[in-house]
Every structure is written in C-alpha cells, then in structure tokens.
Write an enzyme that holds these catalytic residues in place. Sequence first.
Site, PDB file in Angstrom:
ATOM      1  N   ILE A 150       0.966  -1.209   0.050  1.00 30.60           N
ATOM      2  CA  ILE A 150       0.134   0.096  -0.079  1.00 30.60           C
ATOM      3  C   ILE A 150       0.904   1.227   0.124  1.00 30.60           C
ATOM      4  O   ILE A 150       0.594   2.262  -0.755  1.00 30.60           O
ATOM      5  CB  ILE A 150      -0.942   0.151   1.345  1.00 30.60           C
TER       6      ILE A 150
ATOM      7  N   LYS B 290       5.186   2.732   0.785  1.00 31.12           N
ATOM      8  CA  LYS B 290       6.425   2.359   0.931  1.00 31.12           C
ATOM      9  C   LYS B 290       7.332   3.571   1.532  1.00 31.12           C
ATOM     10  O   LYS B 290       7.033   4.659   0.971  1.00 31.12           O
ATOM     11  CB  LYS B 290       7.509   1.801  -0.202  1.00 31.12           C
TER      12      LYS B 290
ATOM     13  N   SER C 129      11.163   4.972   3.697  1.00 32.66           N
ATOM     14  CA  SER C 129      12.484   4.726   4.240  1.00 32.66           C
ATOM     15  C   SER C 129      12.379   3.480   5.629  1.00 32.66           C
ATOM     16  O   SER C 129      13.682   3.039   5.543  1.00 32.66           O
ATOM     17  CB  SER C 129      13.263   5.683   4.432  1.00 32.66           C
TER      18      SER C 129
ATOM     19  N   VAL D  29       7.550  -0.866   5.049  1.00 30.42           N
ATOM     20  CA  VAL D  29       6.395  -1.003   3.942  1.00 30.42           C
ATOM     21  C   VAL D  29       5.029  -1.580   4.610  1.00 30.42           C
ATOM     22  O   VAL D  29       5.171  -2.378   5.258  1.00 30.42           O
ATOM     23  CB  VAL D  29       7.016  -2.295   3.123  1.00 30.42           C
ATOM     24  N   VAL D  30       4.072  -0.898   4.036  1.00 30.27           N
ATOM     25  CA  VAL D  30       2.777  -1.287   4.405  1.00 30.27           C
ATOM     26  C   VAL D  30       2.017  -2.374   3.430  1.00 30.27           C
ATOM     27  O   VAL D  30       1.991  -1.597   2.287  1.00 30.27           O
ATOM     28  CB  VAL D  30       1.981  -0.248   4.971  1.00 30.27           C
TER      29      VAL D  30
ATOM     30  N   LYS E 164       2.060  -3.588   8.544  1.00 31.21           N
ATOM     31  CA  LYS E 164       3.317  -2.730   8.494  1.00 31.21           C
ATOM     32  C   LYS E 164       4.552  -3.576   9.012  1.00 31.21           C
ATOM     33  O   LYS E 164       4.631  -4.129   9.981  1.00 31.21           O
ATOM     34  CB  LYS E 164       3.066  -1.516   9.769  1.00 31.21           C
TER      35      LYS E 164
ATOM     36  N   ASP F  66       5.023  13.135  15.371  1.00 28.16           N
ATOM     37  CA  ASP F  66       5.108  13.401  13.888  1.00 28.16           C
ATOM     38  C   ASP F  66       3.598  13.428  13.445  1.00 28.16           C
ATOM     39  O   ASP F  66       2.904  12.757  12.578  1.00 28.16           O
ATOM     40  CB  ASP F  66       5.650  12.039  13.451  1.00 28.16           C
TER      41      ASP F  66
ATOM     42  N   ASP G   8      13.984  10.683 -13.684  1.00 26.40           N
ATOM     43  CA  ASP G   8      13.913  11.573 -12.252  1.00 26.40           C
ATOM     44  C   ASP G   8      12.698  12.301 -12.336  1.00 26.40           C
ATOM     45  O   ASP G   8      12.575  13.361 -13.143  1.00 26.40           O
ATOM     46  CB  ASP G   8      15.065  12.201 -12.144  1.00 26.40           C
TER      47      ASP G   8
ATOM     48  N   ASP H 182      20.402  13.557 -10.364  1.00 23.39           N
ATOM     49  CA  ASP H 182      21.165  14.771  -9.878  1.00 23.39           C
ATOM     50  C   ASP H 182      21.146  14.611  -8.276  1.00 23.39           C
ATOM     51  O   ASP H 182      21.954  15.378  -7.677  1.00 23.39           O
ATOM     52  CB  ASP H 182      20.215  15.853 -10.180  1.00 23.39           C
TER      53      ASP H 182
END
Length: 658
Positions: free
Chosen positions: A36, A38, A40, A43-44, A57, A149, A428, A599
């Site tokens: 669902i 992602k 750092s 991952v869910v 999760k 958060d 990119d 870059d």
Amino acid sequence: MVMEIVKPNTCIRGCCTSESIPLHLPSSSFTLLSPIAKGSESVVYEAILDGRRVAAKKPILSTSDDLDKFHRNLQLSCNLNHPGVAKLLAAHAKPPNYMFFFDFYESGTLAEKLHVEEWSPSIDQVLLITLHLAKALQYLHNNGIVHRDVKPANVLLDEKFFPYLADFGLAEYKKNLREVNLQNWRSSGKPTGGFHKKNMVGTLIYMAPEILRKDMYTEKADIYSFGILINELLTGVVPYTDRRAEAQAHTVLEMNYTEQQLTVAIVSSGLRPALAEIGLHLPKSLLSLIQNCWESDPSKRPSSDNVVLELESIWEQVRGKQQGHLLEKTSNSQSDTDGADIIKNSGDYRDTVNWFSQGECLSKKSSVSTVFDVKLWSSSTDEPSRYVPVISCGSFATCGRRESMEDTHFIIPHMCNEESIHLFAIFDGHRGAAAAEFSAQVLPGLVQSLCSTSAGEALSQAFVRTDLAFRQELDSHRQSKRVSQKDWHPGCTAIASLLVENKLFVANVGDSRAILCRAGHPFALSKAHLATCIDERNRVIGEGGRIEWLVDTWRVAPAGLQVTRSIGDDDLKPAVTAEPEISETILSADDEFLVMASDGLWDVMNDEEVIGIIRDTVKEPSMCSKRLATEAAARGSGDNITVIVVFLRPVSTAERIY
C-alpha cells in the site's frame, strides 16, 4: 475478530506483553497481498489476517537500533486504547518477519484526501475531524505520550471518513525524553550529534521552532504540528507552498526555500504557512486557535485539554448546542451516522491510475510491428579488429531524504538477444512519479520499434514520442476524470545510454548526467539542461517560455522548474522540450566504466570523486552503485538518488583498486 492468544504472549525478548493483542502468530494465520505504501523505515501491505482484511506494517530492521525501536513501538502500541487512535490488532514479534497488524482504513490518509482528491471540506467537516484528532492527542498527552509526527499523512480515515491518529514509530513517553536530555547525553561521553539525531525527529514542515533549534521534544511540539494540520485542512494547501497538489509540494517548496533556509525562516523570522482567509462561515476563533497553536514560545501554546475545550466551544457556535451529541463518536450511536453523513458528502474517490501499467500497455503496442529477425543497427562493414567492450552492469536506487521515490530506471543488457547491444536509462520525476514510471515502461519498446533508423535518431525520436504519449495519456485520464487534479502537470528528466558494439550513444533531457572513466580520468557524455545556462535560457524564451529569477536561481516560470528539458510538464510545452541532446562516442580499451546517475548524486559529488570511489570499491557494479548512492546520502543529498554503473571490460570482483 477474536484471535487465539498463545501463552506466554510475549515478544522474542520478553519485554513486550499484552492480555488482548496476540504478539506471535502462526504463518498460516496471515497472508501479505500488495504493498500500500513504502517508506524509508517500513513497507505497509494490504493483508489478510484470520480471514479479515487488514493493513500489515513491516518495518525495515537494518540495525540493532532499528530492532530496539520496534520493541519500544510495540510496548507503546499495546497500551493504546482510544477510539481516535489506529487500533493494533496483532503483531508478529519474533524473527524473521517482524510485523504490526492494524485495522484496514478504507479511505486512506487525510493527506491523500486533501492533496490527491483535492477535497474541500466544509467548516462542519473541519471541526468534526479536528475535534476527534484533538481528543486523540489529549488521550496521548494525558497518558504521558508525545506523538512527535502529527501530520495529515499520519491520519487515517475509515469508510465514514472518521479520523484515526496513526504511525507511532516516533512516539515516546515524556519521562523517557526527559531522561535522555543533552546534559545526561554529554556526561555519557557520547558525541552530541547523536543526541540531536535521536531527538530532532518528525517532518520538517510540521516541526516546531524549538525542535528545529534541537531542543527537547514536549507535548507542546505536537500542539504546534496540530495547528499546522488544522490550517492545512482549511486551506487544502501543503504548508509553505502555494499549490494544493501533494505531488508538486517538494518542487514548489524547494523553489522558495532550501531546507536550511526554511528552518532559519521558521525559527528566526517566525515564518508560518499562509493562514486560512476569514470567510462567511469561518469563525475568527478557529483562526486564533491555529495561531495560538503555532506560537514560537511553547509556553504560550494551549494544552491539548484546552484545545479540546476551545474546539467544542467553536463547534457549539457553528452548529448549535442542540447538535452537541455529534461531538462524541460511539460505534453504534445515531451521532455517528449523522457525523459520517457530514464528513462523507464528497464521495469515496480514489485515484486508480497505475502509470507503470499504462506505459507497459503502450510499450507492447509499439513493439508489435518491430522486426526482430533483423540485426539492430548492424555495422555497415565487417571489421574483425574492431574493439567491442565486454560489459557487466548493476544499479542502486534510494529515496534518500525524500518521503517518496520519484526516480525509476531500467537496465537491458543484450537487447533483443543482440550480444553487443545494451540499453540503460534513468528517469527522475518531479511533480510526482507518474512521468518517470510511464517513461521507464514505454521507452525501451519505442527504441526497438525505431531500429530502421540510426541508433542516435532512434533514441531522439523515442524521447519525443514518449513525451507525446505520456501527455496524451494524461489528458485522456483527465477527460475521463480518473485524474482529479486538473492543475497536475507531472514530468521527469531522462538520460539513456545505448551501446551498439563499440559506439556509445547518450541521450539526455534535464539534469541527470553520464560520464566515462577513460584512461583513469572522467569524460563527460552529457550536460545538464538548466535555466542557469544562457543558451538554454535563450532557447526557452525563443520558444515562448518565461524564465524568471526566483529566490536563488533562474527558473522556468510559472512552475519554478530549474530544468529546461523534460518529458511531460505539459503546462510548459513547447518551451521545456523533450528533444534530447545526443552524444556519440567511439569506445576503446582505454574506457573502463560508464556511470549514469540522477542529480541526487551530482549535487554533492564531482566527476573525479565518482571515479575515485569506484576505483576504491570491489569491482561489482551493483556494489559500486550502492556505495556511490549511500555516500551521496551521507554527504547530505536531499533528493532521490539512482546510480547505474557499467564496466566496459572484464574485471575481477576480488580486485579492490586499480
């Protein structure tokens, strides 16, 4: 759902326990489906647990600190029990598959609702959502927990669009934060940088000034973030930007401030997001509450108790005391139904466009007519003595400091089963990942379909046709209302290298770059297309585009792009062209390896440093790519980073330096 709890119901360490939440599950009890989200750190997945649809999760546990964090998070989550907090159903707290299982919330996150669907809630909807979230914060703070958060991306919505505060990965008990103060940290003999790294957590645009000053986190920092959230809910605008679309956030944010400049402006100048404008139905008291929440001095911010009281008072002003029963949500009450009707009147819309799949479908169509029994770009003369490189290739990509990954790439050695033809590319994305995802699927098929032209011309036409196909596809989805953001104009830079026997063709639009290591020295194969380049600036103006000096550099207006060539960006066409510059290089035994990168690498590393790092690394291309990317991240690159390394002659993986 009642799940069997096996005794002893503890984690592998024995530090986590629960009377009601299973902490170790048989593998047969759950099935992971598609990802669902992602990030750092985790991952869910959509998953099935004991026959029920849930969200799983799976944290990324790379170090012992990560494992310690998992157990702290589990201990805290097991003790949470509030209707406004995302409910932990179960956990698997034993190796190798550490996981959390939560209720599946049908409507995604508040951030998606605001910035993907561009939902404009009424004042009633705003007040109901903020009041429920304020009560969730009140519960946490009264139990000695700081979330650290608070932001719309961490607010989940159920099928009735009631909000649930989620993601307690950074949450901590206040007593633990007080114990690890700077003075105690220094007395332990540890470098102070470690203290700041552990305590300066969260998301920059929601972080309180004292946290940006690297002070201790308190519940008043949550209140600051909550004030930013309320304003974002009212305006529909990502903080410190002038646009609604989440996909455009980092482009617009960077146009105005670097991270350091934004930090200084918030801390020293009192910069805040543009406050919602007073309207016919927007009470001044709500705007005053927002301003009180984001006061620079934490002592002047209200407590969560006072925030709840103030929101209840505002609600009574707006809706009347006779509807006060809507303020409390219980699972079976009539007030739930009424509140849900208020919140849900915008409909349950989810953007379903999969740009990888769209590109793949088009690629299959474009390659159907390609004649594969003819050697692609075959040489006009047969020269047995011609040098032909022997390649080995690898790549590495990371989102770096970004919350999302907008780079894509591909590696196609021995294209169409041709021993001496290889294709590599990096895309990119900006203003979202759509253009990059689409292009990575379409470009290879277009290059193959153009085999009757020269290799350089095939690359050039493939870029232009990819751009046209993406813009047509995007417009088609707009017309069919599958893309809800009318002002969404995603794009991407692109660099592709086509190796045909001893000839290397490089096509480039934007600021990704490619270099050769030739006889130990860097040899540039491309140049960046930026508005700072006078030739590019004049070309854009000549095509009817606008170049303006915005904050710190020349940019293409009004979008504020630094690059002057790209795929997509339909609002800036034809000035921001997709026509690439092509270089052609004859390779020889002096050419050791090819490096291509977005870059995110070149922003913090020059050509000589790149060559030096590869020379000092085991000659395995994926390992070299990873070392370059991780070094760029360590040097402070603020962007996604993708690197492709292609060795052009046989090397030994045991060889560490030349």
